[in-house]
Design a protein around this motif. Structure first.
Motif, PDB file in Angstrom:
ATOM      1  N   ASP A  17       4.852   5.789  13.430  1.00 51.78           N
ATOM      2  CA  ASP A  17       3.731   5.850  12.494  1.00 51.78           C
ATOM      3  C   ASP A  17       3.323   4.426  12.168  1.00 51.78           C
ATOM      4  O   ASP A  17       4.130   3.645  11.654  1.00 51.78           O
ATOM      5  CB  ASP A  17       4.133   6.587  11.211  1.00 51.78           C
ATOM      6  CG  ASP A  17       2.932   6.970  10.354  1.00 51.78           C
ATOM      7  OD1 ASP A  17       2.055   6.105  10.149  1.00 51.78           O
ATOM      8  OD2 ASP A  17       2.865   8.116   9.892  1.00 51.78           O
ATOM      9  N   GLU A  18       2.063   4.083  12.452  1.00 51.35           N
ATOM     10  CA  GLU A  18       1.608   2.708  12.237  1.00 51.35           C
ATOM     11  C   GLU A  18       1.606   2.323  10.760  1.00 51.35           C
ATOM     12  O   GLU A  18       1.504   1.141  10.432  1.00 51.35           O
ATOM     13  CB  GLU A  18       0.229   2.502  12.837  1.00 51.35           C
ATOM     14  CG  GLU A  18      -0.880   3.295  12.174  1.00 51.35           C
ATOM     15  CD  GLU A  18      -2.192   3.158  12.923  1.00 51.35           C
ATOM     16  OE1 GLU A  18      -2.201   3.423  14.136  1.00 51.35           O
ATOM     17  OE2 GLU A  18      -3.189   2.783  12.288  1.00 51.35           O
ATOM     18  N   LEU A  19       1.709   3.306   9.862  1.00 55.67           N
ATOM     19  CA  LEU A  19       1.852   3.029   8.437  1.00 55.67           C
ATOM     20  C   LEU A  19       3.273   3.341   7.979  1.00 55.67           C
ATOM     21  O   LEU A  19       3.508   3.666   6.812  1.00 55.67           O
ATOM     22  CB  LEU A  19       0.843   3.860   7.631  1.00 55.67           C
ATOM     23  CG  LEU A  19      -0.627   3.538   7.871  1.00 55.67           C
ATOM     24  CD1 LEU A  19      -1.523   4.480   7.077  1.00 55.67           C
ATOM     25  CD2 LEU A  19      -0.941   2.091   7.503  1.00 55.67           C
ATOM     26  N   GLY A  37       3.713   7.876   5.128  1.00 58.81           N
ATOM     27  CA  GLY A  37       2.944   6.641   5.269  1.00 58.81           C
ATOM     28  C   GLY A  37       1.491   6.853   4.893  1.00 58.81           C
ATOM     29  O   GLY A  37       0.906   7.888   5.215  1.00 58.81           O
ATOM     30  N   SER A  38       0.901   5.874   4.204  1.00 54.64           N
ATOM     31  CA  SER A  38      -0.499   6.010   3.789  1.00 54.64           C
ATOM     32  C   SER A  38      -1.115   4.646   3.536  1.00 54.64           C
ATOM     33  O   SER A  38      -0.403   3.658   3.300  1.00 54.64           O
ATOM     34  CB  SER A  38      -0.611   6.857   2.516  1.00 54.64           C
ATOM     35  OG  SER A  38      -0.105   6.157   1.392  1.00 54.64           O
ATOM     36  N   VAL A  39      -2.428   4.616   3.564  1.00 53.65           N
ATOM     37  CA  VAL A  39      -3.175   3.397   3.248  1.00 53.65           C
ATOM     38  C   VAL A  39      -2.918   2.979   1.804  1.00 53.65           C
ATOM     39  O   VAL A  39      -2.613   1.814   1.511  1.00 53.65           O
ATOM     40  CB  VAL A  39      -4.683   3.621   3.486  1.00 53.65           C
ATOM     41  CG1 VAL A  39      -5.501   2.476   2.896  1.00 53.65           C
ATOM     42  CG2 VAL A  39      -4.970   3.769   4.973  1.00 53.65           C
ATOM     43  N   LEU A  90      -0.591   9.121  -4.652  1.00 54.66           N
ATOM     44  CA  LEU A  90      -1.971   9.438  -4.290  1.00 54.66           C
ATOM     45  C   LEU A  90      -2.169   9.384  -2.771  1.00 54.66           C
ATOM     46  O   LEU A  90      -2.906  10.196  -2.200  1.00 54.66           O
ATOM     47  CB  LEU A  90      -2.931   8.466  -4.975  1.00 54.66           C
ATOM     48  CG  LEU A  90      -3.103   8.620  -6.488  1.00 54.66           C
ATOM     49  CD1 LEU A  90      -4.011   7.516  -7.032  1.00 54.66           C
ATOM     50  CD2 LEU A  90      -3.682   9.981  -6.836  1.00 54.66           C
ATOM     51  N   GLY A  91      -1.507   8.427  -2.128  1.00 56.11           N
ATOM     52  CA  GLY A  91      -1.602   8.318  -0.677  1.00 56.11           C
ATOM     53  C   GLY A  91      -1.028   9.534   0.025  1.00 56.11           C
ATOM     54  O   GLY A  91      -1.585  10.017   1.017  1.00 56.11           O
ATOM     55  N   ILE A  92       0.089  10.052  -0.484  1.00 57.27           N
ATOM     56  CA  ILE A  92       0.696  11.253   0.098  1.00 57.27           C
ATOM     57  C   ILE A  92      -0.236  12.448  -0.074  1.00 57.27           C
ATOM     58  O   ILE A  92      -0.417  13.261   0.846  1.00 57.27           O
ATOM     59  CB  ILE A  92       2.070  11.518  -0.546  1.00 57.27           C
ATOM     60  CG1 ILE A  92       3.059  10.423  -0.127  1.00 57.27           C
ATOM     61  CG2 ILE A  92       2.605  12.895  -0.142  1.00 57.27           C
ATOM     62  CD1 ILE A  92       4.399  10.503  -0.826  1.00 57.27           C
ATOM     63  N   VAL A  93      -0.841  12.559  -1.257  1.00 56.73           N
ATOM     64  CA  VAL A  93      -1.796  13.647  -1.489  1.00 56.73           C
ATOM     65  C   VAL A  93      -2.974  13.533  -0.528  1.00 56.73           C
ATOM     66  O   VAL A  93      -3.392  14.516   0.095  1.00 56.73           O
ATOM     67  CB  VAL A  93      -2.295  13.619  -2.959  1.00 56.73           C
ATOM     68  CG1 VAL A  93      -3.462  14.592  -3.140  1.00 56.73           C
ATOM     69  CG2 VAL A  93      -1.166  13.965  -3.914  1.00 56.73           C
ATOM     70  N   ILE A 128      -1.061  -0.412   0.216  1.00 59.76           N
ATOM     71  CA  ILE A 128      -1.704  -1.315  -0.739  1.00 59.76           C
ATOM     72  C   ILE A 128      -0.826  -1.500  -1.967  1.00 59.76           C
ATOM     73  O   ILE A 128      -0.640  -2.616  -2.466  1.00 59.76           O
ATOM     74  CB  ILE A 128      -3.091  -0.773  -1.143  1.00 59.76           C
ATOM     75  CG1 ILE A 128      -4.040  -0.794   0.056  1.00 59.76           C
ATOM     76  CG2 ILE A 128      -3.680  -1.581  -2.297  1.00 59.76           C
ATOM     77  CD1 ILE A 128      -5.340  -0.049  -0.183  1.00 59.76           C
ATOM     78  N   GLY A 129      -0.273  -0.402  -2.481  1.00 61.78           N
ATOM     79  CA  GLY A 129       0.579  -0.479  -3.666  1.00 61.78           C
ATOM     80  C   GLY A 129       1.809  -1.320  -3.444  1.00 61.78           C
ATOM     81  O   GLY A 129       2.159  -2.170  -4.277  1.00 61.78           O
ATOM     82  N   LEU A 130       2.493  -1.115  -2.319  1.00 63.35           N
ATOM     83  CA  LEU A 130       3.703  -1.873  -2.023  1.00 63.35           C
ATOM     84  C   LEU A 130       3.389  -3.346  -1.811  1.00 63.35           C
ATOM     85  O   LEU A 130       4.088  -4.230  -2.338  1.00 63.35           O
ATOM     86  CB  LEU A 130       4.383  -1.305  -0.777  1.00 63.35           C
ATOM     87  CG  LEU A 130       5.656  -2.023  -0.313  1.00 63.35           C
ATOM     88  CD1 LEU A 130       6.723  -1.978  -1.404  1.00 63.35           C
ATOM     89  CD2 LEU A 130       6.184  -1.423   0.986  1.00 63.35           C
ATOM     90  N   ALA A 131       2.341  -3.634  -1.051  1.00 65.21           N
ATOM     91  CA  ALA A 131       1.980  -5.023  -0.773  1.00 65.21           C
ATOM     92  C   ALA A 131       1.611  -5.755  -2.059  1.00 65.21           C
ATOM     93  O   ALA A 131       1.977  -6.925  -2.250  1.00 65.21           O
ATOM     94  CB  ALA A 131       0.819  -5.075   0.215  1.00 65.21           C
ATOM     95  N   THR A 132       0.911  -5.076  -2.956  1.00 68.45           N
ATOM     96  CA  THR A 132       0.518  -5.708  -4.209  1.00 68.45           C
ATOM     97  C   THR A 132       1.725  -5.991  -5.092  1.00 68.45           C
ATOM     98  O   THR A 132       1.803  -7.049  -5.732  1.00 68.45           O
ATOM     99  CB  THR A 132      -0.482  -4.805  -4.968  1.00 68.45           C
ATOM    100  OG1 THR A 132      -1.607  -4.542  -4.131  1.00 68.45           O
ATOM    101  CG2 THR A 132      -0.967  -5.481  -6.238  1.00 68.45           C
TER     102      THR A 132
END
Length: 388
Positions: free
Chosen positions: A224-226, A146-148, A126-129, A152-156
């Motif tokens: 890329d900061e993300l 990279g995406s917000v 979804l972040g890539i989209v 979130i998904g990886l951190a969770t």
């Protein structure tokens, strides 16, 4: 993820048990939904009209707020830098209640791992989209990975692994060790052409790592900061969020919970500012000082929302944010894929037509903001909540 007010424990009532048992109440912590809504509103662009007010009112406080909703060029800190870290922290708070609920239903750890892993993959996609629409299918080199949402998904997912296998103090120690190792890496690992310890825009290790190993388009061109390396310190925010969630889930008096949250908040801010004397606060690099500063702030924001809403039961003001917090993914995508600005102009432009033209963008943005909330309110009344 669902939230509750208290839990009973398998081992002892202190902060030593890796996993808490089933919540004793199904009552939802409204403060978490409200804080998530407050945060998500700013992530999705709900403060745009405040930014557009800069220089138009002659009121210094408004100009100051507008400046706080933009990112510094490099080192430094504004309130806008706090918004995404706060969401990562809230994700950790919510995670504790979600995992405890799963354990109370008898779900084995393997099932919980699988659920959060699948959720991570969905959020990455979804972040890539979101970051690449319309997606350049025939130019993969222009796709930003990279995406917000991906972060979130990886951190969770990583926080799930820690939470189900470590107690409170081990998770705290692990987060601090990760931040120390990240600090050491940026200062000690030499970057070709720049050497070690270069934290400039061009010479930092994060940028070199992304240019070397991350395919696709990089947001800042040279990094890329993300991207890849900044995933490591940023996941500590979610990890520390599980500590706050565990505190809130304890069957303690509210006063004791408040004391722990306050101590953690002040300690995080103090350590972050102290560390910044050598390791600058920098949101672009997600420096360790930045992580501790925003973690401390997140603890205090959570304390304020929890105390007002769930302890003092002053809740009417929070309903506005709760409507957003219960559909955070919806507002994130709605602002990107639905042209609320166009609808706002069609509906409201006649009202502000007599005003000076340079005010038009302000009222159009404010109208769009109201339309988004009404849209989410309708979903709330229909009990439609989009979650992953």
């Amino acid at each position: 993820m669902s939230t509750t007010t208290s839990t009973e424990h398998r081992k002892d009532p202190e902060l030593g048990s890796p996993v808490s048992a089933a919540p004793s109440s199904s009552k939802r912590l409204l403060s978490i939904d409200a804080l998530r809504g407050f945060d998500m509103l700013l992530i999705a662009g709900g403060g745009t009209f405040l930014v557009l007010l800069e220089g138009k009112t002659g009121i210094g406080a408004i100009d100051w707020m507008a400046n706080q909703l933009t990112h510094p060029a490099w080192n430094g800190f504004t309130f806008y830098d706090f918004i995404f870290p706060l969401f990562l922290f809230i994700a950790g708070v919510s995670l504790t209640f979600s995992l405890n609920k799963g354990k109370s239903m008898g779900l084995p750890n393997s099932t919980l791992y699988r659920k959060t892993f699948i959720r991570m993959l969905i959020l990455i996609l979804l972040g890539i989209v979101y970051k690449n629409s319309p997606i350049p299918f025939f130019e993969p080199s222009q796709i930003r990975l990279g995406s917000v949402l991906g972060r979130i998904g990886l951190a969770t997912f990583v926080a799930t692994l820690f939470y189900l296998n470590m107690d409170f103090y081990k998770r705290l120690a692990s987060g601090l060790v990760i931040l120390l190792l990240y600090y050491a890496a940026l200062y000690l690992i030499p970057v070709p052409g720049y050497g070690a310890g270069d934290l400039s825009f061009e010479g930092n290790l994060v940028g070199w790592f992304d240019r070397t190993f991350l395919p696709g388009r990089l947001l800042q061109g040279t990094y890329d900061e993300l991207g890849i390396l900044t995933q490591i310190p940023s996941l500590c925010l979610t990890l520390f969020g599980t500590l706050a969630g565990e505190i809130l889930g304890k069957a303690w008096l509210d006063k004791r919970k408040g004391q722990y949250l306050a101590i953690a908040g002040v300690a995080g801010i103090a350590l972050g500012l102290l560390w910044s004397l050598h390791f600058p606060i920098n949101k672009h690099l997600w420096t360790s000082s930045f992580i501790l500063l925003t973690t401390g702030m997140a603890f205090l924001f959570l304390l304020v929302f929890y105390w007002i809403i769930d302890v003092w039961h002053i809740r009417k003001w929070a309903f506005f944010f709760q409507v957003i917090g219960l559909n955070s993914l919806t507002i994130y995508f709605a602002y990107s894929f639905i042209d609320f600005g166009y609808t706002s102009r069609k509906l409201f432009s006649g009202l502000y037509a007599p005003l000076p033209e340079d005010w038009y963008p302000v009222f159009q943005a404010f109208g769009a903001f109201l339309l988004v909330w009404v849209f989410l309110y309708l979903l709330y009344r229909l009990k439609i909540f989009v979650k992953v």
